[in-house]
Design a protein around this motif. Structure first.
Motif, PDB file in Angstrom:
ATOM      1  N   SER A  78      13.346   0.486 -45.115  1.00  0.00           N
ATOM      2  CA  SER A  78      12.459   1.395 -45.851  1.00  0.00           C
ATOM      3  C   SER A  78      11.224   1.739 -45.007  1.00  0.00           C
ATOM      4  O   SER A  78      10.766   2.882 -45.005  1.00  0.00           O
ATOM      5  N   VAL A  79      10.708   0.762 -44.257  1.00  0.00           N
ATOM      6  CA  VAL A  79       9.559   1.028 -43.379  1.00  0.00           C
ATOM      7  C   VAL A  79       9.996   1.956 -42.249  1.00  0.00           C
ATOM      8  O   VAL A  79       9.266   2.879 -41.875  1.00  0.00           O
ATOM      9  N   GLY A  80      11.188   1.731 -41.727  1.00  0.00           N
ATOM     10  CA  GLY A  80      11.704   2.607 -40.677  1.00  0.00           C
ATOM     11  C   GLY A  80      11.825   4.051 -41.155  1.00  0.00           C
ATOM     12  O   GLY A  80      11.498   4.988 -40.426  1.00  0.00           O
ATOM     13  N   LYS A  81      12.290   4.218 -42.398  1.00  0.00           N
ATOM     14  CA  LYS A  81      12.416   5.576 -42.965  1.00  0.00           C
ATOM     15  C   LYS A  81      11.039   6.203 -43.156  1.00  0.00           C
ATOM     16  O   LYS A  81      10.871   7.415 -42.949  1.00  0.00           O
ATOM     17  N   LEU A  82      10.047   5.385 -43.564  1.00  0.00           N
ATOM     18  CA  LEU A  82       8.681   5.907 -43.727  1.00  0.00           C
ATOM     19  C   LEU A  82       8.106   6.379 -42.400  1.00  0.00           C
ATOM     20  O   LEU A  82       7.463   7.436 -42.337  1.00  0.00           O
ATOM     21  N   ILE A  83       8.339   5.609 -41.350  1.00  0.00           N
ATOM     22  CA  ILE A  83       7.852   6.002 -40.019  1.00  0.00           C
ATOM     23  C   ILE A  83       8.511   7.307 -39.592  1.00  0.00           C
ATOM     24  O   ILE A  83       7.853   8.234 -39.114  1.00  0.00           O
ATOM     25  N   GLN A  84       9.824   7.398 -39.814  1.00  0.00           N
ATOM     26  CA  GLN A  84      10.562   8.600 -39.427  1.00  0.00           C
ATOM     27  C   GLN A  84      10.064   9.810 -40.207  1.00  0.00           C
ATOM     28  O   GLN A  84       9.852  10.884 -39.638  1.00  0.00           O
ATOM     29  N   LYS A  85       9.854   9.631 -41.509  1.00  0.00           N
ATOM     30  CA  LYS A  85       9.381  10.724 -42.366  1.00  0.00           C
ATOM     31  C   LYS A  85       7.994  11.200 -41.925  1.00  0.00           C
ATOM     32  O   LYS A  85       7.750  12.402 -41.763  1.00  0.00           O
ATOM     33  N   GLY A  86       7.079  10.247 -41.690  1.00  0.00           N
ATOM     34  CA  GLY A  86       5.720  10.604 -41.275  1.00  0.00           C
ATOM     35  C   GLY A  86       5.694  11.270 -39.916  1.00  0.00           C
ATOM     36  O   GLY A  86       4.930  12.212 -39.685  1.00  0.00           O
ATOM     37  N   ARG A  87       6.538  10.803 -39.020  1.00  0.00           N
ATOM     38  CA  ARG A  87       6.606  11.385 -37.681  1.00  0.00           C
ATOM     39  C   ARG A  87       7.116  12.815 -37.734  1.00  0.00           C
ATOM     40  O   ARG A  87       6.587  13.712 -37.065  1.00  0.00           O
ATOM     41  N   GLN A  88       8.142  13.054 -38.578  1.00  0.00           N
ATOM     42  CA  GLN A  88       8.706  14.398 -38.683  1.00  0.00           C
ATOM     43  C   GLN A  88       7.748  15.355 -39.380  1.00  0.00           C
ATOM     44  O   GLN A  88       7.712  16.543 -39.069  1.00  0.00           O
ATOM     45  N   GLU A  89       6.948  14.845 -40.339  1.00  0.00           N
ATOM     46  CA  GLU A  89       5.954  15.695 -41.004  1.00  0.00           C
ATOM     47  C   GLU A  89       4.892  16.157 -40.012  1.00  0.00           C
ATOM     48  O   GLU A  89       4.397  17.276 -40.104  1.00  0.00           O
ATOM     49  N   LYS A  90       4.550  15.314 -39.063  1.00  0.00           N
ATOM     50  CA  LYS A  90       3.567  15.674 -38.029  1.00  0.00           C
ATOM     51  C   LYS A  90       4.227  16.415 -36.870  1.00  0.00           C
ATOM     52  O   LYS A  90       3.560  16.763 -35.899  1.00  0.00           O
ATOM     53  N   GLN A  91       5.544  16.622 -36.969  1.00  0.00           N
ATOM     54  CA  GLN A  91       6.340  17.312 -35.949  1.00  0.00           C
ATOM     55  C   GLN A  91       6.193  16.655 -34.573  1.00  0.00           C
ATOM     56  O   GLN A  91       5.923  17.303 -33.575  1.00  0.00           O
ATOM     57  N   LEU A  92       6.389  15.332 -34.573  1.00  0.00           N
ATOM     58  CA  LEU A  92       6.315  14.563 -33.333  1.00  0.00           C
ATOM     59  C   LEU A  92       7.692  13.971 -33.015  1.00  0.00           C
ATOM     60  O   LEU A  92       8.429  13.610 -33.926  1.00  0.00           O
ATOM     61  N   THR A  93       8.005  13.902 -31.737  1.00  0.00           N
ATOM     62  CA  THR A  93       9.209  13.178 -31.334  1.00  0.00           C
ATOM     63  C   THR A  93       8.840  11.697 -31.206  1.00  0.00           C
ATOM     64  O   THR A  93       7.660  11.343 -31.244  1.00  0.00           O
ATOM     65  N   GLN A  94       9.861  10.857 -31.058  1.00  0.00           N
ATOM     66  CA  GLN A  94       9.592   9.428 -30.877  1.00  0.00           C
ATOM     67  C   GLN A  94       8.740   9.207 -29.628  1.00  0.00           C
ATOM     68  O   GLN A  94       7.815   8.399 -29.631  1.00  0.00           O
ATOM     69  N   LYS A  95       9.047   9.938 -28.572  1.00  0.00           N
ATOM     70  CA  LYS A  95       8.314   9.780 -27.317  1.00  0.00           C
ATOM     71  C   LYS A  95       6.861  10.220 -27.474  1.00  0.00           C
ATOM     72  O   LYS A  95       5.949   9.565 -26.968  1.00  0.00           O
ATOM     73  N   GLU A  96       6.629  11.327 -28.181  1.00  0.00           N
ATOM     74  CA  GLU A  96       5.263  11.814 -28.384  1.00  0.00           C
ATOM     75  C   GLU A  96       4.445  10.834 -29.218  1.00  0.00           C
ATOM     76  O   GLU A  96       3.267  10.576 -28.919  1.00  0.00           O
ATOM     77  N   LEU A  97       5.059  10.277 -30.272  1.00  0.00           N
ATOM     78  CA  LEU A  97       4.375   9.288 -31.099  1.00  0.00           C
ATOM     79  C   LEU A  97       4.062   8.039 -30.277  1.00  0.00           C
ATOM     80  O   LEU A  97       2.957   7.488 -30.365  1.00  0.00           O
ATOM     81  N   ALA A  98       5.008   7.619 -29.470  1.00  0.00           N
ATOM     82  CA  ALA A  98       4.799   6.443 -28.633  1.00  0.00           C
ATOM     83  C   ALA A  98       3.654   6.662 -27.654  1.00  0.00           C
ATOM     84  O   ALA A  98       2.810   5.783 -27.462  1.00  0.00           O
ATOM     85  N   THR A  99       3.595   7.844 -27.062  1.00  0.00           N
ATOM     86  CA  THR A  99       2.521   8.165 -26.129  1.00  0.00           C
ATOM     87  C   THR A  99       1.177   8.169 -26.851  1.00  0.00           C
ATOM     88  O   THR A  99       0.177   7.686 -26.317  1.00  0.00           O
ATOM     89  N   LYS A 100       1.182   8.674 -28.068  1.00  0.00           N
ATOM     90  CA  LYS A 100      -0.056   8.758 -28.852  1.00  0.00           C
ATOM     91  C   LYS A 100      -0.621   7.378 -29.178  1.00  0.00           C
ATOM     92  O   LYS A 100      -1.844   7.202 -29.236  1.00  0.00           O
ATOM     93  N   ILE A 101       0.242   6.390 -29.383  1.00  0.00           N
ATOM     94  CA  ILE A 101      -0.230   5.046 -29.732  1.00  0.00           C
ATOM     95  C   ILE A 101      -0.156   4.081 -28.542  1.00  0.00           C
ATOM     96  O   ILE A 101      -0.326   2.872 -28.714  1.00  0.00           O
ATOM     97  N   ASN A 102       0.094   4.601 -27.350  1.00  0.00           N
ATOM     98  CA  ASN A 102       0.163   3.804 -26.119  1.00  0.00           C
ATOM     99  C   ASN A 102       1.243   2.725 -26.164  1.00  0.00           C
ATOM    100  O   ASN A 102       1.006   1.572 -25.810  1.00  0.00           O
ATOM    101  N   GLU A 103       2.413   3.085 -26.621  1.00  0.00           N
ATOM    102  CA  GLU A 103       3.571   2.185 -26.630  1.00  0.00           C
ATOM    103  C   GLU A 103       4.741   2.905 -25.983  1.00  0.00           C
ATOM    104  O   GLU A 103       4.661   4.096 -25.705  1.00  0.00           O
TER     105      GLU A 103
END
Length: 150
Positions: A78-103
């Motif tokens: 459920s947490v994984g789905k929340l992360i995916q949902k929030g990321r897609q709402e901000k129109q970010l890819t996994q790589k872009e989100l990772a870069t944004k949080i330095n991971e």
């Protein structure tokens, strides 16, 4: 002023012989045998230079009888789905989100697929980046941005 010390002559009373010792290499053993090695002896020591215990420990039987499967708890789906949902709402890819949080992008992938071991620091970074609470009672609700001043 004549003394018995002369700087030019040197007298050896006896020549030093090689002291017996353990030859560590094959080359040293071969050289000793060429010098007249009637008394050269080679030995292989049992477990020499290893850090192994002989025998078994007291806890071996306890470990053999252990039936409980031990594993680390992972992030829920459920947490994984929340992360995916929030990321897609901000129109970010996994790589872009990772870069944004330095991971690394792999970290985001593991969190979204539910394979990651939860880390509060990483969870906090993801919460702030996507704007959705991932921990506590109010999971899935919007994060209230703090002003940083008290």
């Amino acid at each position: 002023m004549n003394s018995n010390t002369d700087w030019d002559t040197v007298t050896y009373l006896h020549k030093t012989k090689h002291q017996p010792g353990a030859a560590k290499s094959k080359q040293n053993v071969n050289a000793a045998m060429r010098r007249g090695g009637a008394d050269v002896e080679t030995r292989q020591k049992f477990s020499a230079g290893t850090n192994k215990k002989q025998g078994t420990s007291k806890n071996t039987m306890k470990l053999d009888q252990e039936t409980e499967e031990l594993h680390h708890s992972t992030v829920s789906h459920s947490v994984g789905k929340l992360i995916q949902k929030g990321r897609q709402e901000k129109q970010l890819t996994q790589k872009e989100l990772a870069t944004k949080i330095n991971e690394k992008a792999q970290v985001i992938n593991e969190y979204e697929s539910g394979k990651a071991i939860p880390n509060n620091q990483v969870m906090g970074k993801i919460e702030r980046a996507i704007g959705i609470k991932l921990r506590g009672k109010d999971k899935g609700k919007a994060v209230v941005p703090s002003t940083g001043k008290k």
